[in-house]
Design a protein around this motif. Structure first.
Motif, mmCIF file in Angstrom:
data_model
loop_
_atom_site.group_PDB
_atom_site.id
_atom_site.type_symbol
_atom_site.label_atom_id
_atom_site.label_comp_id
_atom_site.label_asym_id
_atom_site.label_seq_id
_atom_site.Cartn_x
_atom_site.Cartn_y
_atom_site.Cartn_z
ATOM 1 N N MET A 71 81.672 57.489 34.754
ATOM 2 C CA MET A 71 82.053 57.642 33.350
ATOM 3 C C MET A 71 83.441 57.082 33.029
ATOM 4 N N PRO A 72 84.475 57.248 33.900
ATOM 5 C CA PRO A 72 85.777 56.654 33.542
ATOM 6 C C PRO A 72 85.713 55.150 33.330
ATOM 7 N N ARG A 73 85.015 54.454 34.225
ATOM 8 C CA ARG A 73 84.891 52.998 34.055
ATOM 9 C C ARG A 73 84.054 52.664 32.819
ATOM 10 N N PHE A 74 83.037 53.477 32.560
ATOM 11 C CA PHE A 74 82.209 53.255 31.375
ATOM 12 C C PHE A 74 83.014 53.462 30.098
ATOM 13 N N ASN A 75 83.838 54.504 30.037
ATOM 14 C CA ASN A 75 84.634 54.769 28.839
ATOM 15 C C ASN A 75 85.641 53.654 28.582
ATOM 16 N N ALA A 76 86.195 53.072 29.640
ATOM 17 C CA ALA A 76 87.117 51.943 29.460
ATOM 18 C C ALA A 76 86.383 50.750 28.858
ATOM 19 N N GLN A 77 85.143 50.545 29.293
ATOM 20 C CA GLN A 77 84.361 49.439 28.738
ATOM 21 C C GLN A 77 83.974 49.726 27.287
ATOM 22 N N VAL A 78 83.728 50.992 26.959
ATOM 23 C CA VAL A 78 83.373 51.358 25.588
ATOM 24 C C VAL A 78 84.509 51.042 24.627
ATOM 25 N N ASN A 79 85.751 51.284 25.029
ATOM 26 C CA ASN A 79 86.896 50.973 24.158
ATOM 27 C C ASN A 79 86.945 49.487 23.827
ATOM 28 N N GLN A 80 86.668 48.648 24.816
ATOM 29 C CA GLN A 80 86.632 47.208 24.570
ATOM 30 C C GLN A 80 85.443 46.851 23.684
ATOM 31 N N ALA A 81 84.310 47.521 23.887
ATOM 32 C CA ALA A 81 83.119 47.240 23.083
ATOM 33 C C ALA A 81 83.356 47.567 21.614
ATOM 34 N N LYS A 82 84.065 48.655 21.328
ATOM 35 C CA LYS A 82 84.345 49.029 19.934
ATOM 36 C C LYS A 82 85.195 47.967 19.250
ATOM 37 N N THR A 83 86.181 47.429 19.969
ATOM 38 C CA THR A 83 87.022 46.372 19.400
ATOM 39 C C THR A 83 86.193 45.124 19.096
ATOM 40 N N GLN A 84 85.291 44.765 20.010
ATOM 41 C CA GLN A 84 84.456 43.583 19.799
ATOM 42 C C GLN A 84 83.492 43.787 18.634
ATOM 43 N N LEU A 85 82.928 44.981 18.509
ATOM 44 C CA LEU A 85 82.009 45.248 17.402
ATOM 45 C C LEU A 85 82.736 45.177 16.062
ATOM 46 N N LEU A 86 83.978 45.643 16.022
ATOM 47 C CA LEU A 86 84.754 45.557 14.786
ATOM 48 C C LEU A 86 84.998 44.104 14.398
ATOM 49 N N ALA A 87 85.323 43.270 15.376
ATOM 50 C CA ALA A 87 85.532 41.843 15.092
ATOM 51 C C ALA A 87 84.234 41.185 14.632
ATOM 52 N N ALA A 88 83.103 41.535 15.261
ATOM 53 C CA ALA A 88 81.814 40.965 14.859
ATOM 54 C C ALA A 88 81.436 41.395 13.446
ATOM 55 N N ALA A 89 81.718 42.654 13.091
ATOM 56 C CA ALA A 89 81.425 43.132 11.736
ATOM 57 C C ALA A 89 82.277 42.394 10.697
ATOM 58 N N GLN A 90 83.539 42.119 11.027
ATOM 59 C CA GLN A 90 84.392 41.362 10.098
ATOM 60 C C GLN A 90 83.870 39.943 9.903
ATOM 61 N N MET A 91 83.373 39.323 10.968
ATOM 62 C CA MET A 91 82.781 37.988 10.845
ATOM 63 C C MET A 91 81.531 38.036 9.982
ATOM 64 N N ARG A 92 80.736 39.095 10.125
ATOM 65 C CA ARG A 92 79.526 39.231 9.313
ATOM 66 C C ARG A 92 79.874 39.330 7.832
ATOM 67 N N GLU A 93 80.892 40.137 7.512
ATOM 68 C CA GLU A 93 81.278 40.283 6.108
ATOM 69 C C GLU A 93 81.832 38.982 5.549
ATOM 70 N N SER A 94 82.610 38.253 6.368
ATOM 71 C CA SER A 94 83.157 36.986 5.870
ATOM 72 C C SER A 94 82.053 35.952 5.676
ATOM 73 N N ASN A 95 81.017 35.994 6.486
ATOM 74 C CA ASN A 95 79.899 35.050 6.325
ATOM 75 C C ASN A 95 79.077 35.358 5.081
ATOM 76 N N SER A 96 79.011 36.633 4.700
ATOM 77 C CA SER A 96 78.200 37.014 3.537
ATOM 78 C C SER A 96 78.899 36.739 2.227
ATOM 79 N N GLN A 97 80.217 36.468 2.250
ATOM 80 C CA GLN A 97 80.956 36.219 1.012
ATOM 81 C C GLN A 97 80.868 34.769 0.603
#
Length: 488
Positions: free
Chosen positions: A462-488
């Motif tokens: 779980m410790p290694r998994f939680n560290a990977q989850v923090n990175q995954a959340k940052t990547q998902l936020l960046a992907a969501a911002q790209m999605r919104e910019s593409n829809s505009q």
């Protein structure tokens, strides 16, 4: 001419100033007369009779007085306008063009230095089944008979250009002669090394060499919004079909993509791309994904413990994968379930021992789980059939295939394409007939698939998994911002 224009401007300004001054003086005079009349009326009653006579005269002739004052003002304004227009019209004036030569220092030397520079052009394309050496070179913008003869006769070049879909990059000189040509491809889709044919022009002419190099992995992210269908949203987001197929597999246990996918659903995805010499060759694994369907949000990330098989988990560590896929055909609709039905050909009531999925001919049919192919061939009314053994007495069968992509004894992975949907055997239209057997007994595939849940993450990981989850959340936020910019 300039003196006349200046004089005209000064006269107009002077006349307008006099006009304003006269207006101001007239106004002040009228105010003063009013005050004098009021004073006389209060202090000298004797003179009041005379002032009243003047007032009566003014009252009898208001129009004449107003017309006189207006004439005075109009005359002044007209005079100013007349003076302003005494000069010549600017539109009638001649146009003078002044040319000033610009001297460039050492221009001849610069031209001579440019003549000594060799400009090589690079172009990229992919091979086609109908290609000849001449047609391929022509599509790359080359006119080189020597290079065409070399490509036709060299064994390495013939082998590299035999198959379609391979990436080709050519470099040519200013005379459209071939300087260098590179062809890249994979021997197998699962390879981590790519093959490169390099053709170079040297002192001894064209030379060919076959090389093997490791691929580089890059990460890409994007997202989309479903307005018509998931496929259309993926096309608008320029998302490869391989990635969208992985998304449906990841969330298949939480979202019924056949019936519950809503308009306006949003997705964000981070995935790998394998590159050869900076050019994408193959799409890799989805690393992190998020799907918003209605009021529900689903998230997933790939995690692999050392020495074990990887899996997709929620960001809380719960396994999202089951031992089997929810469906062997993505984006299809179920036309017949595991029940009694009227046989479409024999018109009799018979037990349907599988599930039918309607899909166009050529749609990929996927193995629902890991296993070994125990049959690949023709089986009577089933037409082209593939049968896979998964262990624990479980076997699956895929019938009416138009093509078979595996052979008996081959090991297959969950989600691997084993054939293509068709209408072979006793079939009234293109569809996939899918069966699930436990110890040789037919069972409802949906019941078995729902019960086959994978294990969660071990507490020690779980410790290694939680560290990977923090990175995954940052990547998902960046992907969501790209999605919104593409829809505009």
């Amino acid at each position: 001419m300039s003196f006349f224009v200046a004089l005209q401007s000064r006269l107009a300004s002077l006349l307008i100033g006099i006009l304003f001054l006269c207006t101001a003086v007239l106004g002040a005079l009228l105010v003063g007369v009013q005050r004098v009349l009021g004073w006389l009326d209060g202090q000298h009653p004797v003179l009041t009779a005379g002032s009243k006579a003047v007032a009566r005269w003014l009252a009898r002739h208001p129009k004449a007085i107003s017309a006189s004052l207006a004439s005075l003002l109009l005359a002044g304004g007209g005079g100013a306008f007349a003076i302003a227009n005494l000069g010549p019209d600017i539109a009638d004036q001649p146009v003078v063009t002044i040319t000033v030569p610009v001297a460039i220092a050492k221009l001849e030397e610069q031209v001579q230095s440019l003549d000594t520079v060799n400009l090589n052009l690079r172009r990229s394309d992919t091979t086609r089944a109908s290609d000849t050496p001449e047609s391929l070179l022509r599509r790359l913008g080359l006119v080189d008979a020597e290079a065409a003869v070399f490509l036709r006769n060299n064994p390495l070049a013939k082998q590299a250009l035999r198959q379609s879909g391979r990436a080709v990059t050519a470099e040519a000189d200013s005379q459209q002669r071939l300087i260098a040509l590179h062809v890249r491809w994979l021997n197998k889709e699962s390879d981590t090394f790519f093959q490169r044919l390099s053709i170079q022009r040297g002192d001894k002419g064209l030379q060919a060499a076959l090389e093997t190099s490791p691929m580089n992995t890059s990460i890409r992210m994007t997202g989309g919004t479903v307005t018509r269908s998931l496929y259309d949203a993926a096309d608008e987001a320029r998302l490869p079909d391989v990635v969208i197929n992985q998304l449906t597999q990841i969330f298949s246990n939480q979202i019924d993509f056949h019936r519950t996918l809503r308009k306006g659903a949003r997705f964000s995805v981070v995935y790998e791309v394998l590159e050869a010499d900076g050019e994408p060759v193959r799409t890799g694994r989805v690393l992190t994904a998020e799907f918003n369907n209605g009021n529900n949000t689903y998230e997933a990330t790939w995690f692999q413990e050392p020495g074990q098989k990887g899996n997709y988990y929620s960001l809380e560590g719960k396994s999202l994968s089951r031992a089997y896929l929810a469906s062997p055909v993505p984006f299809s609709r179920q036309t017949s379930g595991f029940t009694m039905r009227l046989h479409p050909i024999f018109k009799t009531q018979q037990a349907h021992r599988g599930v039918d999925y309607a899909a166009p001919t050529g749609t990929p049919a996927q193995s629902v789980g890991d296993g070994t192919v125990i049959f690949a061939g023709v089986q009577g009314g089933y037409g082209n059939v593939v049968e896979v053994r998964h262990g624990s007495g479980h076997t699956t069968l895929y019938a009416h295939l138009s093509k078979i992509h595996v052979r008996k004894g081959q090991t297959v992975q969950k989600g691997q394409t084993i054939g293509a949907v068709g209408s072979t055997g006793w079939s009234t239209g293109p569809h996939l007939h899918f069966e699930f057997r436990v110890n040789g007994v037919h069972v409802d595939p949906q019941k078995v698939i729902q019960q086959a849940q994978a294990l969660p993450i071990a507490p020690g990981a779980m410790p290694r998994f939680n560290a990977q989850v923090n990175q995954a959340k940052t990547q998902l936020l960046a992907a969501a911002q790209m999605r919104e910019s593409n829809s505009q």
